[in-house]
Design an enzyme around this catalytic site. Structure first.
Site, PDB file in Angstrom:
ATOM      1  N   TYR A 109      -1.957 -12.665   2.485  1.00  0.00           N
ATOM      2  CA  TYR A 109      -1.867 -11.362   3.173  1.00  0.00           C
ATOM      3  C   TYR A 109      -1.805 -11.559   4.696  1.00  0.00           C
ATOM      4  O   TYR A 109      -0.982 -10.966   5.386  1.00  0.00           O
ATOM      5  CB  TYR A 109      -3.092 -10.538   2.779  1.00  0.00           C
ATOM      6  CG  TYR A 109      -3.185  -9.169   3.407  1.00  0.00           C
ATOM      7  CD1 TYR A 109      -2.403  -8.117   2.940  1.00  0.00           C
ATOM      8  CD2 TYR A 109      -4.071  -8.915   4.458  1.00  0.00           C
ATOM      9  CE1 TYR A 109      -2.496  -6.854   3.511  1.00  0.00           C
ATOM     10  CE2 TYR A 109      -4.173  -7.654   5.026  1.00  0.00           C
ATOM     11  CZ  TYR A 109      -3.389  -6.624   4.550  1.00  0.00           C
ATOM     12  OH  TYR A 109      -3.486  -5.366   5.116  1.00  0.00           O
ATOM     13  N   SER A 137      -2.070  -4.813  10.216  1.00  0.00           N
ATOM     14  CA  SER A 137      -3.481  -4.880   9.842  1.00  0.00           C
ATOM     15  C   SER A 137      -4.202  -5.614  10.968  1.00  0.00           C
ATOM     16  O   SER A 137      -3.557  -6.381  11.705  1.00  0.00           O
ATOM     17  CB  SER A 137      -3.645  -5.696   8.546  1.00  0.00           C
ATOM     18  OG  SER A 137      -5.004  -6.002   8.317  1.00  0.00           O
ATOM     19  N   ASP A 145      11.119  -0.187  -5.207  1.00  0.00           N
ATOM     20  CA  ASP A 145      10.367  -1.418  -4.975  1.00  0.00           C
ATOM     21  C   ASP A 145      10.930  -2.009  -3.683  1.00  0.00           C
ATOM     22  O   ASP A 145      12.082  -2.459  -3.649  1.00  0.00           O
ATOM     23  CB  ASP A 145      10.568  -2.386  -6.150  1.00  0.00           C
ATOM     24  CG  ASP A 145       9.796  -3.693  -5.964  1.00  0.00           C
ATOM     25  OD1 ASP A 145       9.430  -4.019  -4.813  1.00  0.00           O
ATOM     26  OD2 ASP A 145       9.586  -4.412  -6.961  1.00  0.00           O
ATOM     27  N   ASN A 172       5.039   1.166   5.261  1.00  0.00           N
ATOM     28  CA  ASN A 172       3.612   1.245   4.906  1.00  0.00           C
ATOM     29  C   ASN A 172       3.273   0.480   3.627  1.00  0.00           C
ATOM     30  O   ASN A 172       2.148  -0.008   3.488  1.00  0.00           O
ATOM     31  CB  ASN A 172       3.212   2.722   4.737  1.00  0.00           C
ATOM     32  CG  ASN A 172       1.761   2.885   4.361  1.00  0.00           C
ATOM     33  OD1 ASN A 172       0.882   2.482   5.100  1.00  0.00           O
ATOM     34  ND2 ASN A 172       1.511   3.455   3.191  1.00  0.00           N
ATOM     35  N   ALA A 219      -0.869 -14.197   6.301  1.00  0.00           N
ATOM     36  CA  ALA A 219       0.434 -14.796   6.655  1.00  0.00           C
ATOM     37  C   ALA A 219       1.495 -13.704   6.715  1.00  0.00           C
ATOM     38  O   ALA A 219       2.314 -13.654   7.646  1.00  0.00           O
ATOM     39  CB  ALA A 219       0.812 -15.856   5.627  1.00  0.00           C
TER      40      ALA A 219
END
Ligand SMILES: NC(=O)c1ccc[n+]([C@@H]2O[C@H](COP(=O)([O-])OP(=O)(O)OC[C@H]3O[C@@H](n4cnc5c(N)ncnc54)[C@H](O)[C@@H]3O)[C@@H](O)[C@H]2O)c1
Length: 211
Positions: free
Chosen positions: A107, A93, A13, A40, A109
């Site tokens: 997301y 992204s 994790d 990733n 942020a």
């Protein structure tokens, strides 16, 4: 693997420091060194702001941003110890530059954060010949996106299926990307073909940000 290369999986994790330390130690134990890190792992649950709890917000930040911090910290420590440079490739992204959809405030942020982190760490790690770059994908047909498509909800009065249709109509190449469209660029950033690049972000989105 069939071509003779070795691969190993270590369940981790990325938001948990002890897990990341163990993953790095296990990699060094099995392969002797670390040359390339690709950050990733990421999550993108769509939740409108009005329904978003602090826990929802922190969960996305802890995987998408803390995870990049932890993996980069421990992998780059190892690269510095080895003394012959390295590569860090952060998967951001198009949302690191421009929002793609409502419901992704947490997301966006996190991804803006990863882009800022990429540039700062590129500066800090350059003296060690560790080059740090990012790839900003647009819509890529991955298991995560397939799952999202098959359960398109109506969130806070916004029909997510319509949001997806609108997104598709904005792709000049008229298709979602494949995982290999990103993998090839990661290969470029991991190789000497990108020998004079650090602190850059390559947009791989079929032209979405043009529209
Ligand atoms: N698919 C897209 O359209 C798209 C677009 C832009 C950016 N991205 C980014 O690409 C990356 C990969 O996304 P994807 O679409 O392949 O998603 P995916 O859901 O298909 O795969 C994500 C992977 O991350 C792993 N993961 C999730 N939480 C983790 C954690 N805490 N620790 C370790 N691993 C964890 C999952 O097990 C899964 O294997 C993400 O960073 C995502 O933000 C994807």
């Amino acid at each position: 693997m069939a071509n003779g290369w070795k691969a190993a999986a270590v369940t981790t994790d990325v938001s948990k420091e002890d897990d990341v330390k163990r993953m790095v130690a296990e990699t060094v134990k099995r392969f002797g060194s670390i040359g390339i890190l690709v950050n990733n792992a990421g999550i993108y649950p769509e939740i409108p702001l009005r329904q978003m709890s602090l826990d929802d917000f922190q969960k996305v930040l802890s995987v998408n941003l803390n995870g990049v911090f932890l993996c980069t910290k421990y992998a780059s420590e190892q690269m510095i110890k080895q003394g012959n440079g390295g590569r860090v490739i952060n998967i951001t992204s198009i949302d690191a530059l421009h929002p793609s959809s409502v419901g992704l405030a947490h997301y966006d942020a996190s991804k803006h954060g990863v882009w800022g982190f990429t540039k700062n760490i590129a500066l800090e790690l350059a003296p060690y010949k560790i080059w740090v770059n990012a790839i900003a994908p647009g819509g890529i047909l991955t298991p995560g996106v397939k799952k999202l498509q098959s359960s398109m909800p109506i969130l806070g009065g916004v029909d997510m299926e319509k949001v997806m249709e609108a997104f598709m109509s904005k792709i000049p190449m008229r298709r979602l990307g494949e995982a290999d469209d990103i993998g090839m660029v990661a290969l470029f950033l991991a190789s000497d073909m990108s020998a004079y690049m650090t602190g850059s972000q390559i947009i791989v989105d079929g032209g979405v940000l043009l529209s």
